[in-house]
Write a protein that holds these residues in place. Sequence first.
Motif, mmCIF file in Angstrom:
data_model
loop_
_atom_site.group_PDB
_atom_site.id
_atom_site.type_symbol
_atom_site.label_atom_id
_atom_site.label_comp_id
_atom_site.label_asym_id
_atom_site.label_seq_id
_atom_site.Cartn_x
_atom_site.Cartn_y
_atom_site.Cartn_z
ATOM 1 N N ALA A 69 0.834 -1.209 0.000
ATOM 2 C CA ALA A 69 0.000 0.000 0.000
ATOM 3 C C ALA A 69 0.864 1.253 0.000
ATOM 4 O O ALA A 69 0.584 2.207 -0.735
ATOM 5 N N ALA A 70 1.928 1.266 0.801
ATOM 6 C CA ALA A 70 2.814 2.433 0.847
ATOM 7 C C ALA A 70 3.493 2.647 -0.505
ATOM 8 O O ALA A 70 3.591 3.785 -0.985
ATOM 9 N N ALA A 71 3.939 1.578 -1.129
ATOM 10 C CA ALA A 71 4.587 1.697 -2.437
ATOM 11 C C ALA A 71 3.591 2.180 -3.494
ATOM 12 O O ALA A 71 3.924 3.021 -4.334
ATOM 13 N N LYS A 72 2.365 1.681 -3.436
ATOM 14 C CA LYS A 72 1.348 2.100 -4.412
ATOM 15 C C LYS A 72 1.005 3.570 -4.225
ATOM 16 O O LYS A 72 0.845 4.314 -5.197
ATOM 17 N N ARG A 73 0.909 4.005 -2.970
ATOM 18 C CA ARG A 73 0.619 5.420 -2.700
ATOM 19 C C ARG A 73 1.738 6.304 -3.275
ATOM 20 O O ARG A 73 1.470 7.338 -3.874
ATOM 21 N N HIS A 77 1.233 9.146 -6.205
ATOM 22 C CA HIS A 77 1.676 10.537 -6.024
ATOM 23 C C HIS A 77 2.695 10.939 -7.084
ATOM 24 O O HIS A 77 2.646 12.058 -7.606
ATOM 25 N N ALA A 78 3.592 10.033 -7.422
ATOM 26 C CA ALA A 78 4.593 10.338 -8.455
ATOM 27 C C ALA A 78 3.927 10.535 -9.814
ATOM 28 O O ALA A 78 4.298 11.442 -10.573
ATOM 29 N N ALA A 182 -5.843 -6.616 -5.060
ATOM 30 C CA ALA A 182 -6.560 -5.356 -5.306
ATOM 31 C C ALA A 182 -5.581 -4.197 -5.395
ATOM 32 O O ALA A 182 -5.727 -3.314 -6.246
ATOM 33 N N ILE A 183 -4.571 -4.196 -4.544
ATOM 34 C CA ILE A 183 -3.565 -3.139 -4.587
ATOM 35 C C ILE A 183 -2.776 -3.215 -5.888
ATOM 36 O O ILE A 183 -2.533 -2.196 -6.548
#
Length: 195
Positions: A69-73, A77-78, A182-183
């Motif tokens: 989840a942190a990597a996807k966020r 953002h990028a 899902a992520i």
Amino acid sequence: MSVAILTVPAEVDLWAVLLAARAAELAILDNTLGEAGADHSLIVASADEAAAQAIIDAAPLLDRVGSAAAAKRRDIHAAAAARIEAVVETYPLHERESWDQQWQEAQALAADPEAEVPLLTAIAAARVITVAAMAAKVTAKRGPFAAAAGAIIGSQQALEDSLQAALDAFDGGGSAEDALAAIAAIDPADVANWP
């Protein structure tokens, strides 16, 4: 309440296990680190040893879901930042940093034609146009930029909503595998997700 000695495999992040155990309100009495490459032991007070071990076994998946989840966020953002940059790239940073003041001065001038507007006055003088014409240019450019930025930000937030829905489903009892799938399905690189 009984005391249980639970096994934490060596390849599992012990800190993730400790956090999961604490989140599940297991009373951790002691933990013993194994030699390098060996399993660890975690001594807990629990009414249900099998349930406690299940929490420990799930900890690596919790860590994977959180990391995914942190990597996807970060990816979302990028991707949004790159799209915003594409909209503003023809303007130098020093000009972009003055946009808020230009807009405030254009609004002040619209409200009071005698308002002091030092930035717009200086820009207009250098361009050899009237201050009113400069304020009109600022106002004319603000709308399209705001629309473009708003569409990008809205798309970013829609992707974040999808990510949060995956996490909410997981928090509500869904499987880690379903959350990870899902992520992974959220694709910030897909142009269909952006205006």
